[in-house]
Scaffold this motif. Structure first.
Motif, PDB file in Angstrom:
ATOM      1  N   VAL A  41     -10.740  -4.087  -5.331  1.00 26.23           N
ATOM      2  CA  VAL A  41      -9.761  -5.175  -5.292  1.00 26.23           C
ATOM      3  C   VAL A  41      -9.284  -5.408  -3.859  1.00 26.23           C
ATOM      4  O   VAL A  41      -9.134  -6.545  -3.418  1.00 26.23           O
ATOM      5  CB  VAL A  41      -8.573  -4.854  -6.237  1.00 26.23           C
ATOM      6  CG1 VAL A  41      -7.467  -5.883  -6.088  1.00 26.23           C
ATOM      7  CG2 VAL A  41      -9.040  -4.773  -7.669  1.00 26.23           C
ATOM      8  N   ALA A  42      -9.048  -4.319  -3.118  1.00 28.59           N
ATOM      9  CA  ALA A  42      -8.540  -4.453  -1.746  1.00 28.59           C
ATOM     10  C   ALA A  42      -9.540  -5.162  -0.851  1.00 28.59           C
ATOM     11  O   ALA A  42      -9.159  -5.979  -0.002  1.00 28.59           O
ATOM     12  CB  ALA A  42      -8.208  -3.080  -1.190  1.00 28.59           C
ATOM     13  N   TYR A  43     -10.816  -4.897  -1.009  1.00 28.99           N
ATOM     14  CA  TYR A  43     -11.826  -5.477  -0.112  1.00 28.99           C
ATOM     15  C   TYR A  43     -12.209  -6.905  -0.454  1.00 28.99           C
ATOM     16  O   TYR A  43     -12.923  -7.536   0.311  1.00 28.99           O
ATOM     17  CB  TYR A  43     -13.077  -4.595  -0.054  1.00 28.99           C
ATOM     18  CG  TYR A  43     -12.821  -3.330   0.734  1.00 28.99           C
ATOM     19  CD1 TYR A  43     -12.193  -3.362   1.975  1.00 28.99           C
ATOM     20  CD2 TYR A  43     -13.225  -2.102   0.241  1.00 28.99           C
ATOM     21  CE1 TYR A  43     -11.974  -2.202   2.693  1.00 28.99           C
ATOM     22  CE2 TYR A  43     -13.013  -0.948   0.961  1.00 28.99           C
ATOM     23  CZ  TYR A  43     -12.374  -1.006   2.194  1.00 28.99           C
ATOM     24  OH  TYR A  43     -12.152   0.141   2.904  1.00 28.99           O
ATOM     25  N   VAL A  44     -11.736  -7.445  -1.568  1.00 24.32           N
ATOM     26  CA  VAL A  44     -12.008  -8.855  -1.883  1.00 24.32           C
ATOM     27  C   VAL A  44     -10.812  -9.743  -1.542  1.00 24.32           C
ATOM     28  O   VAL A  44     -10.821 -10.927  -1.834  1.00 24.32           O
ATOM     29  CB  VAL A  44     -12.445  -9.066  -3.344  1.00 24.32           C
ATOM     30  CG1 VAL A  44     -13.775  -8.399  -3.611  1.00 24.32           C
ATOM     31  CG2 VAL A  44     -11.382  -8.621  -4.311  1.00 24.32           C
ATOM     32  N   MET A  45      -9.798  -9.166  -0.899  1.00 23.47           N
ATOM     33  CA  MET A  45      -8.644  -9.959  -0.460  1.00 23.47           C
ATOM     34  C   MET A  45      -9.108 -11.004   0.549  1.00 23.47           C
ATOM     35  O   MET A  45     -10.099 -10.810   1.254  1.00 23.47           O
ATOM     36  CB  MET A  45      -7.595  -9.063   0.226  1.00 23.47           C
ATOM     37  CG  MET A  45      -6.883  -8.119  -0.694  1.00 23.47           C
ATOM     38  SD  MET A  45      -5.780  -6.977   0.187  1.00 23.47           S
ATOM     39  CE  MET A  45      -4.871  -8.036   1.264  1.00 23.47           C
TER      40      MET A  45
END
Length: 147
Positions: A142-146
């Motif tokens: 989730v963090a890397y698709v911000m």
């Protein structure tokens, strides 16, 4: 009344034969007219040699091949010398960090998928602690698709 300006005369030497030369006096206005005439002729010749489609062709007569943009690697990103951010600098420095990172992403042709991964490597101290706690809360995926 301002003094009148004298027109300077320039000498031009013309070679007629290997042994004979003549010297003709030419004014600056005449010299400028000759230069303008030569430039106009050169531009007309250049325009006549163009394909007419403004295709940016080289003098070889073929169309230039367009380079395929290579995707940015982490080393390419770091060569652009990104700013490091500690999280203690304040709003102005945070804004400058964002602007610098966006510029580096464009220059290095960094894909959207790698932007978060590469930019979080520039976080230090409190900013890095915040990022790590955010990743723990929402997960790496989730963090890397911000955006």
């Amino acid at each position: 009344m301002a003094p009148k300006r004298a027109t300077r005369s320039t000498s031009v030497t013309t070679t007629l034969a290997p042994t004979a030369t003549t010297t003709t006096s030419v004014t600056n206005a005449q010299l400028q007219a000759m230069i303008d005439q030569c430039v106009t002729a050169a531009l007309a010749a250049r325009d006549a040699n163009r394909n007419g489609d403004d295709s940016h062709t080289s003098r070889t007569g073929g169309r230039r091949t367009e380079r395929v943009a290579r995707e940015c690697a982490y080393q390419d990103f770091m060569k652009c010398k990104p700013l490091y951010f500690k999280g203690t600098e304040g709003f102005v420095e945070l804004t400058q960090w964002f602007e610098r990172m966006e510029t580096i992403f464009r220059i290095s042709n960094c894909s959207i998928e790698n932007q978060i991964k590469f930019s979080n490597c520039t976080l230090l101290a409190g900013a890095l602690t915040w990022w790590n706690s955010h990743v723990m809360t929402v997960s790496h995926d989730v963090a890397y698709v911000m955006t």
